[in-house]
Design an enzyme around this catalytic site. Structure first.
Site, PDB file in Angstrom:
ATOM      1  N   ASP A   1     -48.778   2.342  -2.284  1.00  0.00           N
ATOM      2  CA  ASP A   1     -49.159   1.686  -3.532  1.00  0.00           C
ATOM      3  C   ASP A   1     -49.029   2.634  -4.726  1.00  0.00           C
ATOM      4  O   ASP A   1     -49.467   3.785  -4.648  1.00  0.00           O
ATOM      5  CB  ASP A   1     -50.626   1.244  -3.395  1.00  0.00           C
ATOM      6  CG  ASP A   1     -51.111   0.480  -4.597  1.00  0.00           C
ATOM      7  OD1 ASP A   1     -50.631  -0.635  -4.820  1.00  0.00           O
ATOM      8  OD2 ASP A   1     -51.970   1.013  -5.335  1.00  0.00           O
TER       9      ASP A   1
ATOM     10  N   GLU B   1     -43.899   2.004  -3.852  1.00  0.00           N
ATOM     11  CA  GLU B   1     -43.901   1.073  -4.992  1.00  0.00           C
ATOM     12  C   GLU B   1     -43.833   1.893  -6.275  1.00  0.00           C
ATOM     13  O   GLU B   1     -44.645   2.799  -6.473  1.00  0.00           O
ATOM     14  CB  GLU B   1     -45.184   0.234  -5.002  1.00  0.00           C
ATOM     15  CG  GLU B   1     -45.200  -0.741  -6.174  1.00  0.00           C
ATOM     16  CD  GLU B   1     -46.600  -1.127  -6.659  1.00  0.00           C
ATOM     17  OE1 GLU B   1     -46.759  -2.235  -7.166  1.00  0.00           O
ATOM     18  OE2 GLU B   1     -47.531  -0.294  -6.539  1.00  0.00           O
TER      19      GLU B   1
HETATM   20  C1  BGC Z   1     -50.792  -3.241  -6.315  1.00  0.00           C
HETATM   21  C2  BGC Z   1     -51.714  -4.083  -7.149  1.00  0.00           C
HETATM   22  C3  BGC Z   1     -52.935  -3.251  -7.462  1.00  0.00           C
HETATM   23  C4  BGC Z   1     -52.556  -1.917  -8.127  1.00  0.00           C
HETATM   24  C5  BGC Z   1     -53.679  -0.950  -8.164  1.00  0.00           C
HETATM   25  C6  BGC Z   1     -50.411  -2.144  -7.258  1.00  0.00           C
HETATM   26  O1  BGC Z   1     -49.312  -1.981  -7.815  1.00  0.00           O
HETATM   27  O2  BGC Z   1     -49.669  -3.912  -5.831  1.00  0.00           O
HETATM   28  O3  BGC Z   1     -52.057  -5.287  -6.515  1.00  0.00           O
HETATM   29  O4  BGC Z   1     -53.776  -3.955  -8.324  1.00  0.00           O
HETATM   30  O5  BGC Z   1     -51.499  -1.278  -7.440  1.00  0.00           O
HETATM   31  O6  BGC Z   1     -53.933  -0.440  -6.901  1.00  0.00           O
END
Ligand code: BGC
Length: 546
Positions: A208, A277
């Site tokens: 994440d 991500e």
């Molecule tokens: C996740 C989100 C989350 C954020 C903070 C991201 O990019 O996919 O759903 O709110 O990170 O952790």
């Protein structure tokens, strides 16, 4: 050429993988509390396997106060009681493996919940053993925060801690304090949390907000961004967060050696993969940098998760990434739990199921791995959410100009009957909209011409043609509403064509071809001769070209 995977492909299974993203709260509620859970996933594995996907990515199920629905972890090694127990996870993992499915779990490394014991200790005073585990800074002389950094979820990125008489950093909610990765102890502890799950036998990690781990130690102000350059990439455009160049609060150079440390740990566990991500000032460049040799296996960014939709945009994005990525590897997605459902985002106000089929086909033909979000196989639209139904804190902060992320997170409709469309025996945590009942799994299973059956056939085609999995990609000239490219193999190429418009379009074929468009896709190209193909509205067309 077709069918079975080569040995290299099997070892590098992730390169051609279709990863089905499970939003755990909304897949299936096994214990009747209105919220999806791990036993619910186990019960639905047969369905997931029947899609033909290779793996599932399960969104966070760890202990959490759920301020950000699990992305605020208070214990990395425990399953939150809402979702089940560690034993439930082990059962799920074994059952998935039994069906040939790999399991990727979500790891939130850059921040924790403020309820995590590490933060509870850190916030006490400036001398405790974890005093430097989070990003603490003194106020400026006038009492204001140390710099101009903003939180993606609204307001400043700094919150005052009265006990310690200092500010702490949070790129997201103020209950999601950022860990201080400059501290080697934090790095080692985080790697130990990851290892806990490696030892349990998981097949991979979705990481994440991975480029948010490090911040600039000098705490320099981010420079402003001129209005014409402001855009939403993973956050709403009317969010002042878009008004800055995020040079100092994320994507810092210290991240690269940490990724290498992480990779050496991962490599001790054969076949385990990492999927980062990324949302940075230049996400394609960051994807290339983070997936270079010895770092992450693959990464995704928000380039195809935006509102912008045209053949040109998709072509430009993929070509630009191809030029930059070298030996790195992308993972594409057109939807997830953070953005409006693709069928509503790209399909206009009254989208047709034919568009849903085309979006799935297109995603499954690009060069790279694929994350397909639960419900895309059914062609679900964005659910309308009323103000009183909003659960997402991001939506609460920006209502009404941005309604938050609840509309893509509503429960999966398993049946067209029952209180919660077969998702739960009670009132679900978010409502299932009436219009989703017509897209229920039970109805689509029985209909050969459904989006669901077309999805299965497209995955079968991807399995059959190695060019669709690992071939190079080359775009060809085409009318403006047509996306046309070849996936190229050593012996032959597969031509992929998508008509993004509601009008028929004629294509001149580059040479002799064999039509391999999966039968029953709606609609098939109306006609073709030796050199011409007429693509009816929203049609997908696949041909092997020798
Ligand atoms: C996740 C989100 C989350 C954020 C903070 C991201 O990019 O996919 O759903 O709110 O990170 O952790």
């Amino acid at each position: 050429m077709t069918g079975a995977l080569t040995t290299t492909e099997a070892a590098e299974w992730w390169r051609s993988a279709v990863i089905y993203q499970v939003y755990v709260r909304s897949l299936y509620d096994a214990n009747g509390d209105g919220i999806g859970d791990l036993p619910g996933i186990t019960q639905r594995l047969e369905y997931i396997a029947s899609l033909g996907v290779d793996a599932l990515w399960i969104t966070p199920f760890f202990r959490s106060p759920m301020d950000d629905f699990g992305y605020d972890v208070s214990d990395h090694r425990a399953v939150d009681p809402l979702f089940g127990t560690l034993e439930d996870f082990d059962t799920l993992l074994a059952a998935a493996h039994g069906k040939g499915l790999r399991v990727i779990i979500d790891q939130v490394l850059s921040h924790t919940s403020d309820q995590h014991s590490w933060f509870q200790e850190s916030r006490q005073d400036r001398n405790n053993p974890k005093a430097d585990w989070y990003v603490w800074a003194d106020a400026r002389e006038d009492g204001t925060p140390p710099n101009n950094w903003l939180s993606i979820f609204g307001g400043g990125a700094w919150t005052w801690e009265p006990t310690r008489q200092q500010y702490y950093l949070h790129n997201f909610l103020n209950s999601q304090p950022d860990l201080n990765f400059h501290n080697p102890e934090v790095q080692s502890q985080i790697l130990a949390e990851v290892q806990f799950w490696l030892d349990r036998g998981v097949d991979g990690f979705r990481l994440d907000a991975i480029n948010f781990c490090f911040h600039d130690e000098q705490l320099r102000d981010n420079p402003p961004k001129p209005p014409e350059e402001r855009e939403g990439r993973g956050f709403s455009v009317d969010n002042p967060y878009a008004w800055q160049r995020h040079l100092y609060n994320n994507t810092r150079p210290e991240m690269l050696p940490f990724l290498e440390r992480l990779r050496s740990l991962i490599d001790r566990y054969p076949s385990v993969v990492t999927l980062g991500e990324i949302s940075s000032e230049d996400s394609l460049a960051t994807m290339a940098e983070y997936t270079a040799q010895g770092r992450l296996h693959m990464a995704y960014s928000f380039e195809l998760l935006v509102d912008e939709y045209s053949a040109q945009h998709i072509k430009r994005t993929v070509e630009e990434l191809e030029q930059r990525i070298g030996q790195g590897w992308p993972c594409w997605s057109v939807g997830n739990h953070d953005v409006r459902r693709v069928l509503s985002r790209w399909g206009g106000p009254n989208p047709s199921p034919m568009q849903a089929v085309m979006f799935n086909n297109l995603l499954l033909s690009l060069k790279g791995s694929v994350c397909s979000y639960q419900g895309e196989e059914l062609g679900l639209t964005e659910s309308p959410i009323q103000r009183h139904q909003v659960r997402d804190p991001y939506g609460l902060a920006f209502w009404p100009t941005f309604k938050g992320r609840d509309g893509c997170r509503t429960p999966l409709p398993w049946s067209n009957e029952g209180t919660a469309a077969g998702f739960s025996s009670t009132t679900p945590w978010l409502p299932v909209p009436t219009e989703h009942r017509a897209s229920a799994v039970s109805l689509q299973e029985a209909d050969e011409a459904s989006v669901l059956q077309a999805y299965r056939r497209m995955i079968a085609l991807r399995r059959e043609l190695s060019e669709l999995r690992t071939g190079d990609i080359r775009f060809l000239d085409a009318p403006s509403d047509v996306l046309l490219f070849e996936r190229r193999g050593p012996e032959r190429n597969v031509l992929c064509a998508f008509n993004l418009s509601a009008e028929s379009v004629e294509l001149t074929m580059p040479g002799a071809f064999t039509d391999v468009t999966p039968p029953g896709l709606t609609p098939s190209p109306a006609e073709h001769t030796d050199s011409r193909v007429v693509l009816t509205k929203f049609a997908s067309f696949f041909a092997v070209v020798d």
